[in-house]
Design a protein around this motif. Structure first.
Motif, PDB file in Angstrom:
ATOM      1  N   VAL A   1      45.758 -24.966 -22.480  1.00 14.47           N
ATOM      2  CA  VAL A   1      44.651 -24.007 -22.396  1.00 14.47           C
ATOM      3  C   VAL A   1      43.462 -24.646 -21.679  1.00 14.47           C
ATOM      4  CG1 VAL A   1      42.944 -22.733 -23.755  1.00 14.47           C
ATOM      5  CG2 VAL A   1      45.354 -22.686 -24.426  1.00 14.47           C
TER       6      VAL A   1
ATOM      7  N   GLY B   1      33.069 -27.768 -17.992  1.00 13.12           N
ATOM      8  CA  GLY B   1      32.375 -28.147 -19.214  1.00 13.12           C
ATOM      9  C   GLY B   1      33.135 -27.860 -20.490  1.00 13.12           C
ATOM     10  N   VAL B   2      34.462 -27.724 -20.388  1.00 13.76           N
ATOM     11  CA  VAL B   2      35.277 -27.596 -21.596  1.00 13.76           C
ATOM     12  C   VAL B   2      35.889 -28.967 -21.866  1.00 13.76           C
ATOM     13  CG1 VAL B   2      37.200 -26.415 -22.707  1.00 13.76           C
ATOM     14  CG2 VAL B   2      35.770 -25.196 -21.051  1.00 13.76           C
ATOM     15  N   ASP B   3      35.383 -29.643 -22.886  1.00 14.30           N
ATOM     16  CA  ASP B   3      35.773 -31.037 -23.113  1.00 14.30           C
ATOM     17  C   ASP B   3      37.107 -31.151 -23.837  1.00 14.30           C
ATOM     18  OD1 ASP B   3      33.464 -31.904 -21.896  1.00 14.30           O
ATOM     19  OD2 ASP B   3      32.317 -31.852 -23.759  1.00 14.30           O
ATOM     20  N   ALA B   4      37.347 -30.276 -24.801  1.00 12.47           N
ATOM     21  CA  ALA B   4      38.578 -30.379 -25.575  1.00 12.47           C
ATOM     22  C   ALA B   4      38.926 -29.015 -26.154  1.00 12.47           C
ATOM     23  CB  ALA B   4      38.432 -31.390 -26.706  1.00 12.47           C
ATOM     24  N   VAL B   5      40.209 -28.747 -26.295  1.00 14.35           N
ATOM     25  CA  VAL B   5      40.677 -27.487 -26.885  1.00 14.35           C
ATOM     26  C   VAL B   5      41.766 -27.822 -27.901  1.00 14.35           C
ATOM     27  CG1 VAL B   5      41.741 -25.252 -26.439  1.00 14.35           C
ATOM     28  CG2 VAL B   5      40.219 -26.240 -24.740  1.00 14.35           C
ATOM     29  N   ARG B   6      41.666 -27.245 -29.085  1.00 13.41           N
ATOM     30  CA  ARG B   6      42.727 -27.369 -30.079  1.00 13.41           C
ATOM     31  C   ARG B   6      43.137 -25.948 -30.449  1.00 13.41           C
ATOM     32  NH1 ARG B   6      44.709 -32.389 -30.905  1.00 13.41           N
ATOM     33  NH2 ARG B   6      44.943 -32.234 -33.163  1.00 13.41           N
TER      34      ARG B   6
END
Lengths: 79, 79
Positions: free
Chosen positions: A21, A32-37
């Motif tokens: 994702v 600027g999306v550093d991490a997705v879980r």
């Protein structure tokens, strides 16, 4: 009563779905999306009327079926 | 900032995954489970520092990628 269960992979467990994702969001131009879980949310309508009993039952459901407690953590909220 | 997105099937859309969970819970001996709906939860770590801007950006992500708005609804919360 209504119960909401959140099941997420434990911290430190690789989350390839979340990573996919994150990569897709970058491809679409979202910077600027550093991490997705990514995890699961399960909403249950229960016949039980006692909140404490309902919470204990839902936790038993998580241990037995809803979560793989080796790699996943869960939270239960009752309304 | 951290954003949490909940994606659930819209009311009235058949949820075979939730139905399978409901059936499995019955098989395991959990009585009194009237209905189960299953959805996704997506947690994002964002570089943005403005809550309103972050919420608008995450909603755009939902419309473009995270949710299929024909059959799914989503909610966004920013912390």
């Amino acid at each position: 009563m209504k119960a909401t269960v959140h099941v997420m992979l434990k911290d430190g467990v690789l989350d390839p779905q979340g990573e996919a994702v994150r990569h897709a969001l970058g491809t679409l131009g979202f910077a600027g999306v550093d991490a997705v879980r990514q995890g699961k949310v399960i909403e249950l309508d229960l016949a039980a009327t006692d909140a404490a009993a309902a919470e204990a039952e839902v936790k038993a459901m998580c241990e037995k079926l809803l979560a793989n407690t080796v790699i996943e953590k869960y939270t239960v909220s009752i309304r």
